[in-house]
Motif scaffolding. Sequence first.
Motif, PDB file in Angstrom:
ATOM      1  N   ARG A 283       0.838  -1.213   0.000  1.00 30.26           N
ATOM      2  CA  ARG A 283       0.000   0.000   0.000  1.00 30.26           C
ATOM      3  C   ARG A 283       0.866   1.253   0.000  1.00 30.26           C
ATOM      4  O   ARG A 283       0.614   2.201  -0.759  1.00 30.26           O
ATOM      5  CB  ARG A 283      -0.916  -0.027   1.217  1.00 30.26           C
ATOM      6  CG  ARG A 283      -2.061   0.961   1.165  1.00 30.26           C
ATOM      7  CD  ARG A 283      -3.003   0.749   2.330  1.00 30.26           C
ATOM      8  NE  ARG A 283      -3.648  -0.556   2.242  1.00 30.26           N
ATOM      9  CZ  ARG A 283      -3.623  -1.468   3.202  1.00 30.26           C
ATOM     10  NH1 ARG A 283      -2.960  -1.235   4.336  1.00 30.26           N
ATOM     11  NH2 ARG A 283      -4.241  -2.619   3.052  1.00 30.26           N
ATOM     12  N   ALA A 314       0.085   2.457   7.416  1.00 26.22           N
ATOM     13  CA  ALA A 314      -0.403   1.650   6.295  1.00 26.22           C
ATOM     14  C   ALA A 314      -1.009   0.329   6.756  1.00 26.22           C
ATOM     15  O   ALA A 314      -1.817  -0.261   6.038  1.00 26.22           O
ATOM     16  CB  ALA A 314       0.735   1.395   5.306  1.00 26.22           C
ATOM     17  N   SER A 316      -3.055  -0.127   9.181  1.00 27.80           N
ATOM     18  CA  SER A 316      -4.440   0.026   9.650  1.00 27.80           C
ATOM     19  C   SER A 316      -5.232   1.065   8.863  1.00 27.80           C
ATOM     20  O   SER A 316      -6.359   1.382   9.243  1.00 27.80           O
ATOM     21  CB  SER A 316      -4.442   0.429  11.128  1.00 27.80           C
ATOM     22  OG  SER A 316      -3.714   1.639  11.329  1.00 27.80           O
ATOM     23  N   SER A 317      -4.647   1.603   7.803  1.00 29.83           N
ATOM     24  CA  SER A 317      -5.316   2.674   7.063  1.00 29.83           C
ATOM     25  C   SER A 317      -5.360   2.357   5.572  1.00 29.83           C
ATOM     26  O   SER A 317      -4.599   1.513   5.077  1.00 29.83           O
ATOM     27  CB  SER A 317      -4.607   4.017   7.285  1.00 29.83           C
ATOM     28  OG  SER A 317      -4.539   4.332   8.655  1.00 29.83           O
ATOM     29  N   SER A 318      -6.199   3.070   4.894  1.00 25.05           N
ATOM     30  CA  SER A 318      -6.337   2.907   3.448  1.00 25.05           C
ATOM     31  C   SER A 318      -5.287   3.742   2.725  1.00 25.05           C
ATOM     32  O   SER A 318      -4.582   4.556   3.334  1.00 25.05           O
ATOM     33  CB  SER A 318      -7.726   3.352   3.006  1.00 25.05           C
ATOM     34  OG  SER A 318      -7.898   4.739   3.277  1.00 25.05           O
ATOM     35  N   GLN A 319      -5.204   3.555   1.426  1.00 23.44           N
ATOM     36  CA  GLN A 319      -4.288   4.348   0.616  1.00 23.44           C
ATOM     37  C   GLN A 319      -4.658   5.829   0.671  1.00 23.44           C
ATOM     38  O   GLN A 319      -3.786   6.698   0.740  1.00 23.44           O
ATOM     39  CB  GLN A 319      -4.328   3.863  -0.839  1.00 23.44           C
ATOM     40  CG  GLN A 319      -3.426   4.653  -1.783  1.00 23.44           C
ATOM     41  CD  GLN A 319      -3.472   4.112  -3.202  1.00 23.44           C
ATOM     42  OE1 GLN A 319      -3.684   2.913  -3.414  1.00 23.44           O
ATOM     43  NE2 GLN A 319      -3.272   4.982  -4.173  1.00 23.44           N
ATOM     44  N   GLU A 320      -5.947   6.119   0.696  1.00 19.91           N
ATOM     45  CA  GLU A 320      -6.391   7.513   0.772  1.00 19.91           C
ATOM     46  C   GLU A 320      -5.939   8.158   2.079  1.00 19.91           C
ATOM     47  O   GLU A 320      -5.516   9.323   2.090  1.00 19.91           O
ATOM     48  CB  GLU A 320      -7.910   7.577   0.642  1.00 19.91           C
ATOM     49  CG  GLU A 320      -8.464   8.990   0.663  1.00 19.91           C
ATOM     50  CD  GLU A 320      -9.973   9.024   0.566  1.00 19.91           C
ATOM     51  OE1 GLU A 320     -10.537  10.138   0.530  1.00 19.91           O
ATOM     52  OE2 GLU A 320     -10.593   7.942   0.552  1.00 19.91           O
ATOM     53  N   ALA A 321      -6.026   7.430   3.186  1.00 21.01           N
ATOM     54  CA  ALA A 321      -5.591   7.974   4.471  1.00 21.01           C
ATOM     55  C   ALA A 321      -4.091   8.240   4.476  1.00 21.01           C
ATOM     56  O   ALA A 321      -3.632   9.233   5.052  1.00 21.01           O
ATOM     57  CB  ALA A 321      -5.967   7.004   5.591  1.00 21.01           C
TER      58      ALA A 321
END
Length: 688
Positions: A283, A314, A316-321
């Motif tokens: 990611r 990364a 625990s989060s999305s690519q957008e975050a």
Amino acid sequence: MAGDNHAPIYTGDGVTVVSGAGRPPVTSAENLHTLRQRVLADLGQDQVQQQLRSGHPLPVHCRAAPEELTGRRNGARETSAALADASPLDLAGPLRNIAAVYEEERRSRLLVLGRAGSGKTILVRRFAQAWLEDADWTDKAPVPVVFSPGSWDPNATSLRDWLIDRLERDHPFLARRVPHERTWAARLIVTGQVLVILDGFDEMAEDHYPPALRQLGACNLPLLLTSRHEALSGVKPGEGLFPGIELTDLTFDDCCARLDASAGWAPVLDRLSSHGGEPAAARLATVLTTPLMLTMAEAFHASGGDPHCLLKLAESSSQEALEKRLLDSFVPRTYDPLLNLSVPKRRRWSAERAGHWLGYLATHLKKQQADAQKSGPHLIGTQDIEWWQLGTTMSLPARMVVSGVLCGLVSGAAVALTLALMSNPPAALPTMFLNMLAIGLAFGLVHGFASKLKVGGAFKPSRMQIRVRGESRRVRSRRVRESFLPRVGVGLAGGLVFGIVLGGGFAVYAMLLSYPWLVAAVLFGNWLVAGPLIGLAAGVIVALAAWLETDAKPEESVSATDLLRTNRTIVLVQVGVVGLVLGLGYGIAVTHFNGFALGLPSGIGAGLAAASGVGTLTAWGRWVVLVRLWLPLSGRLPWRVNAFLDDARARGVLRQAGAVYQFRHARLRDRLAEAQRPHGQPTEGGSR
């Protein structure tokens, strides 16, 4: 008269114009050369370009644009493939492979596709700079000029007319007349001497895509268009637009070459290279594959961020975050005083305050975008930070109140002070209150009237300058004739609204004091007549002041600050003459009927009311009232707005585009607007 001789002289393919007494001839080649120098100066101030050209080169990879967008006509596929063969493109180099297309055919058109942050803007701005820096450039070659199509409404304006208007706004010396044509800007556009770079087709309102695509397909101007792929989905199958390339993601080697110089990135890059399907590493690696996010990652680490934190995020989060986290690190790094020791102390704004003010600017642009989608043909640009539009984020009623209060306060305070000095203190305060209420209400409504109907081009900055000498009587007389009816018409309309409101207010006040209705009717009738007469006089005065207005000179620089100063001079001359003439006239009339004791304060009040009221109906006047006073008082902008904008440009947060500023990227603008807090706005002060 020799001084009036300004007939055109035609020489070869160019045009030479003697534009006024004592002024040397102006040729098309000279204007083109001046435009080249101006564009080069703007591009040379682009901090993003300078940062990317320093350190390890950042290549940009590309492939031939899809056939459904290029078509097959006129060798479009072959040209696209030839451009893509030189991939990767070196942004630090001359980009000769793209320039070769224009060397082969003067009216070439190219398409640059890519997802958000892929480097489209970087590429085309670097191309324009490399094109103009080429030692082989001649005055016969077109000058590349970058335009932001977010402010173009293809339903209301043709592409050529819109380009001409933008060119005249950003380079006022091109607004000069050309025999048998409109202006020099029109001549340069029509003859293909400007290489039009439309950067950000996808920034337009979506319902404008179809008509814009029809005009782009029909135009034959030298053109370079950038866009995201999905914004061009309306292109008809089999037709296509023109040859082009599509930017692709950076490779992992590109990322390593750019980041490996920093020791903090080495272990993270090792983990990314051997992630073996690890979702978090994959990611983060995906996030770093665009030039925008790669430079944001550099800023994140430079501001003290640990790359390992990105890996943890990364997990625990999305690519957008992840992308938002990197964007959030840019402003703190840019305004970190320890990383910007060379910045003067007076410009060391704290990161928190700078982020808040930049957030307001971003919100302002987003609100303009929303308003544009509701207002139909009155589209306002979503990319350009125009100083004359900064106050429009406030609602129209709020702008009317602020403008009205200022006009009433200026005139009311002046009348009260005059009465107090003339040994009539008891009448000072009631008179001040009545003037503030009546005049403030009247001019507030006139402000709303002008804003709603856009009468006479209200609130648009003038492209003229004030100069006593430099043009012939014939040219000045023609300018007065052309401006007479529009300015007088605006004066009459504004005077009628002013008279109705002010007369109605006095009539209501008289009836509240139990005066007969006939007295109230006479008061209303007097102002119903006096209002239009005052407006007519103001319109005539402003129209005659056009005698002093002249076109901008080619050698004079153009920037947001320059345009602001020029408009300040014009407005001060106009309001000064209007205030003096109307103040004297009204004061003499009142003195004749009521004596000097009442005539003097009435004349002073009328002059200041007229001057301040007319001033608030101009671009510079609205700037002073809203941007220099109200917005700083409410904490939404700093007191030194000009210095802040110029400093943000120097730091690479904004870039200058002629007479306006723009955010370095739409993603950064949108993130700042999203992060803007709805309350708890900080005020200026403290750390700088």
